[in-house]
Scaffold this motif. Sequence first.
Motif, short mmCIF file in Angstrom:
data_model
loop_
_atom_site.label_atom_id
_atom_site.label_comp_id
_atom_site.label_asym_id
_atom_site.label_seq_id
_atom_site.Cartn_x
_atom_site.Cartn_y
_atom_site.Cartn_z
N ILE A 26 28.59 -18.05 -41.80
CA ILE A 26 28.65 -16.59 -41.92
C ILE A 26 30.11 -16.16 -41.89
N LYS A 27 30.34 -14.94 -42.32
CA LYS A 27 31.68 -14.35 -42.31
C LYS A 27 31.56 -13.02 -41.58
N VAL A 28 32.39 -12.82 -40.57
CA VAL A 28 32.45 -11.56 -39.84
C VAL A 28 33.66 -10.79 -40.39
N HIS A 29 33.39 -9.72 -41.09
CA HIS A 29 34.46 -8.93 -41.70
C HIS A 29 34.98 -7.92 -40.68
N LEU A 44 33.38 -17.08 -29.60
CA LEU A 44 32.65 -18.31 -29.95
C LEU A 44 33.59 -19.35 -30.55
N PHE A 45 34.57 -18.90 -31.33
CA PHE A 45 35.56 -19.82 -31.88
C PHE A 45 36.39 -20.45 -30.76
N SER A 46 36.83 -19.62 -29.82
CA SER A 46 37.66 -20.15 -28.74
C SER A 46 36.89 -21.12 -27.84
N LYS A 47 35.57 -20.98 -27.80
CA LYS A 47 34.73 -21.88 -27.01
C LYS A 47 34.31 -23.12 -27.79
N GLY A 48 34.70 -23.18 -29.06
CA GLY A 48 34.39 -24.36 -29.88
C GLY A 48 33.00 -24.37 -30.47
N LEU A 49 32.36 -23.21 -30.60
CA LEU A 49 31.01 -23.16 -31.15
C LEU A 49 30.98 -22.89 -32.65
N ILE A 50 32.04 -22.27 -33.17
CA ILE A 50 32.13 -22.02 -34.61
C ILE A 50 33.49 -22.47 -35.12
N SER A 51 33.58 -22.68 -36.42
CA SER A 51 34.77 -23.31 -37.00
C SER A 51 35.93 -22.36 -37.29
N GLN A 52 35.67 -21.08 -37.37
CA GLN A 52 36.72 -20.10 -37.68
C GLN A 52 36.59 -18.91 -36.75
N GLY A 55 33.97 -16.44 -38.05
CA GLY A 55 32.67 -17.00 -38.44
C GLY A 55 32.80 -18.44 -38.85
N GLY A 56 32.60 -18.69 -40.13
CA GLY A 56 32.66 -20.06 -40.61
C GLY A 56 31.34 -20.78 -40.38
N TYR A 57 31.45 -22.01 -39.94
CA TYR A 57 30.28 -22.87 -39.74
C TYR A 57 30.11 -23.18 -38.26
N LEU A 58 28.90 -23.57 -37.92
CA LEU A 58 28.64 -24.01 -36.55
C LEU A 58 29.24 -25.39 -36.33
N THR A 59 29.79 -25.60 -35.17
CA THR A 59 30.20 -26.94 -34.76
C THR A 59 28.96 -27.63 -34.19
N PRO A 60 29.04 -28.91 -33.88
CA PRO A 60 27.89 -29.55 -33.23
C PRO A 60 27.46 -28.82 -31.95
N GLY A 62 27.95 -25.67 -31.36
CA GLY A 62 27.38 -24.41 -31.81
C GLY A 62 25.95 -24.58 -32.29
N THR A 63 25.67 -25.67 -32.97
CA THR A 63 24.30 -25.95 -33.43
C THR A 63 23.37 -26.07 -32.23
N GLU A 64 23.83 -26.74 -31.21
CA GLU A 64 23.04 -26.89 -29.98
C GLU A 64 22.82 -25.52 -29.33
N ALA A 65 23.86 -24.69 -29.32
CA ALA A 65 23.75 -23.36 -28.72
C ALA A 65 22.76 -22.49 -29.49
N VAL A 66 22.78 -22.58 -30.81
CA VAL A 66 21.83 -21.81 -31.62
C VAL A 66 20.41 -22.24 -31.31
N GLU A 67 20.18 -23.54 -31.21
CA GLU A 67 18.84 -24.04 -30.89
C GLU A 67 18.36 -23.49 -29.55
N MET A 68 19.22 -23.51 -28.56
CA MET A 68 18.85 -22.99 -27.24
C MET A 68 18.62 -21.48 -27.28
N THR A 69 19.46 -20.78 -28.02
CA THR A 69 19.34 -19.33 -28.13
C THR A 69 18.01 -18.97 -28.81
N GLN A 70 17.66 -19.70 -29.86
CA GLN A 70 16.40 -19.46 -30.55
C GLN A 70 15.21 -19.73 -29.63
#
Length: 79
Positions: A26-29, A44-52, A55-60, A62-70
């Motif tokens: 995703i891109k946050v404008h 989220l970027f500073s915590k290492g969950l996303i690549s930019q 926004g950008g892409y989820l890191t590994p 971040g993917t884990e965090a999304v799964e838990m959040t869902q």
Amino acid sequence: MPFSPNHLAELNLLLQFPSTSMQEGIKVHAHSAAPETVRAAESLFSKGLISQKDGGYLTPLGTEAVEMTQKLQSILTSR
């Protein structure tokens, strides 16, 4: 300790990432997104969950965090 407004913004932003593909991000404008969303992306970027920081892409992690959040969202919204 309750979730802070910043944590809630981060959780809501995580839920916007596609969880079915690592090839989508995703891109946050900054000029059109809500200020709390921009701050959430930067955090989220500073915590290492996303690549930019915008926004950008989820890191590994971040993917884990999304799964838990869902899962948490599903638990809280089920009857």
